[in-house]
Design an enzyme around this catalytic site. Structure first.
Site: not given
Length: 465
Positions: A242, A316
């Site tokens: 990120k 996830r």
């Protein structure tokens, strides 16, 4: 942590300052009946009868005074209508003129929440105690306040002090008063049994090793309820790193775990008749020589193979293994909380958890209960045609959709692959953070969706309450 039980007490006619509630419909009639001296006091305090205004009305001596405040609707007291007043009043004991605080007691308590673990200065005022004749609602309100504070505290703590072992300790602290059983899977057993959780967290420092934390409580004969929480204690993005701006709030990426744990605490404190199974997938998505890579193929606990399209879609993955484990015991209902996608925040903003559900009736009930308790949810579709975006040429599924479209939906569709068919399932993609303060709701970690789901569970498992 503040002791909320000191702030909400039974009214036994002990000395207290009276709070007179007005609303826009009643203000003019009330004001016209006041004396000239009272209207002068109101004017001096710039009291204009607007929602949120309050003023002190002096009596015969310096200790004899009361309060008047304006709420949106005296007949329907929402949880936050007294929060601004509780922030503003001086230390002391108070009672409402009609003696009952109702839902507004929660806001009174949460207005006095402080996260001061890392501060030396204490700018808070003394306690503001609310007396109520509605004795039966005191304990349930205290339970809600404690659960909300638990979420806020856990999310506010920086990642260095809220790693996977700290999450495990938090679960153990919640479990102990209720006699719940906690088991943790880590190391070789995690790699063999929960390979995606292991893969996401294996690059972290050994002291922050990944793990699956499970809590079980309740009678075996009661319906089984599975709560699953995403516990990514810090998310660098992995090798798909990120930018610095994207990492700034990633201490909150375990916010789903905080919600699930606080909801478990609420369930046990209120003794809902369920067989509770809490699962927290705890890991740090770190960068290292052994970090999982874009293009890797992971084998999940379910047996599905997952191509890694983006290492920053790690939440996830850990949830997939945890959901598989939850489904193995054939639960009556599965609920997961996760700070899963930026796409959900783009779609519905920070205040509304995006709700996904495989049952229309259940989704409608969740939304209705959220409205009732002023903890709103917004449903987004499990649009099956978008599952094509998760196709892989080399594995059963890809963890990141092509093209960047419908990111919250494709993430939910990924999770759906790990939920047993015909099992009712709710997925909340929540922000767990309040970017700007509101009365009773300071900037920082926040419980968003927890009270709505708790009310749903009360209705489902104890409808006679």
């Amino acid at each position: 942590m503040i002791d909320f039980s000191d702030l909400l007490k039974t009214d036994n006619q002990q000395p207290a300052h009276m709070i007179q509630l007005l609303d826009p419909d009643s203000y003019d009639a009330w004001n016209s009946g006041q004396s000239a001296s009272t209207r002068h006091m109101l004017s001096a305090q710039k009291f204009r009868g607007k929602i949120g205004d309050h003023a002190l009305l002096w009596g015969g001596d310096q200790h004899d005074w009361s309060v008047v405040t304006v709420v949106p609707d005296r007949g329907k007291m929402g949880p936050w209508c007294l929060a601004k007043l509780a922030e503003a009043l001086p230390e002391g004991q108070y009672r409402l003129a009609d003696g009952r605080a109702g839902d507004a007691a929660l806001g009174w308590l949460m207005a006095q929440y402080r996260f001061d673990r890392y501060r030396q200065d204490d700018n808070s005022t003394g306690p503001k105690v609310l007396l109520t004749q509605d004795v039966a609602r005191i304990e349930p309100t205290l339970h809600l306040a404690r659960a909300t504070a638990l979420v806020r505290d856990m999310v506010n703590v920086p990642a260095a002090d809220m790693g996977p072992p700290d999450l495990e300790q938090a679960v153990e602290r919640v479990a102990q008063p209720f006699g719940a059983r906690v088991t943790t899977t880590r190391g070789d057993a995690l790699e063999q049994g929960f390979p995606m959780i292991h893969a996401v967290g294996k690059a972290a420092d050994r002291s922050f090793a990944p793990r699956l934390i499970e809590l079980e409580w309740g009678e075996p004969s009661d319906p089984r309820l599975a709560l699953v929480g995403k516990g990514i204690c810090f998310d660098s993005g992995g090798l798909d790193i990120k930018p610095s701006s994207g990492m700034r709030l990633m201490k909150k990426d375990m916010g789903g775990a905080a919600h699930a744990l606080a909801l478990a605490q609420l369930i046990m404190a209120n003794r809902l008749p369920v067989r509770l199974h809490l699962l927290i997938a705890a890991a740090e998505n770190a960068i290292g020589a052994n970090a999982f890579r874009p293009g890797d193929i992971l084998r999940s606990r379910k047996g599905l193979t997952v191509e890694i399209g983006n290492t920053d879609a790690e939440g996830r993955l850990v949830l997939g293994d945890a959901l598989t484990r939850a489904g193995e015991d054939r639960p009556d209902l599965v609920i997961d909380f996760a700070t899963l996608t930026g796409a959900a925040r783009v779609a519905v903003g920070p205040d509304l958890p995006a709700l996904f559900c495989n049952n229309d009736d259940l989704a409608g009930q969740a939304i209705a209960h959220g409205t009732d308790v002023d903890d709103p949810l917004w449903r987004l579709p499990l649009w099956d045609p978008y599952a094509d975006m998760l196709k892989s040429d080399v594995a059963d599924i890809n963890n990141a959709g092509d093209g960047g479209f419908a990111g919250a939906i494709t993430a939910a569709l990924f999770l759906k692959r790990f939920v047993p068919d015909n099992t009712p399932w709710l997925h909340l993609d929540t922000f767990a953070w309040r970017p700007s303060a509101k009365p009773g709701r300071p900037k920082g970690g926040e419980a968003l969706g927890m009270r709505a789901i708790f009310r749903l569970l009360q209705d489902r498992y104890r409808p006679e309450r």
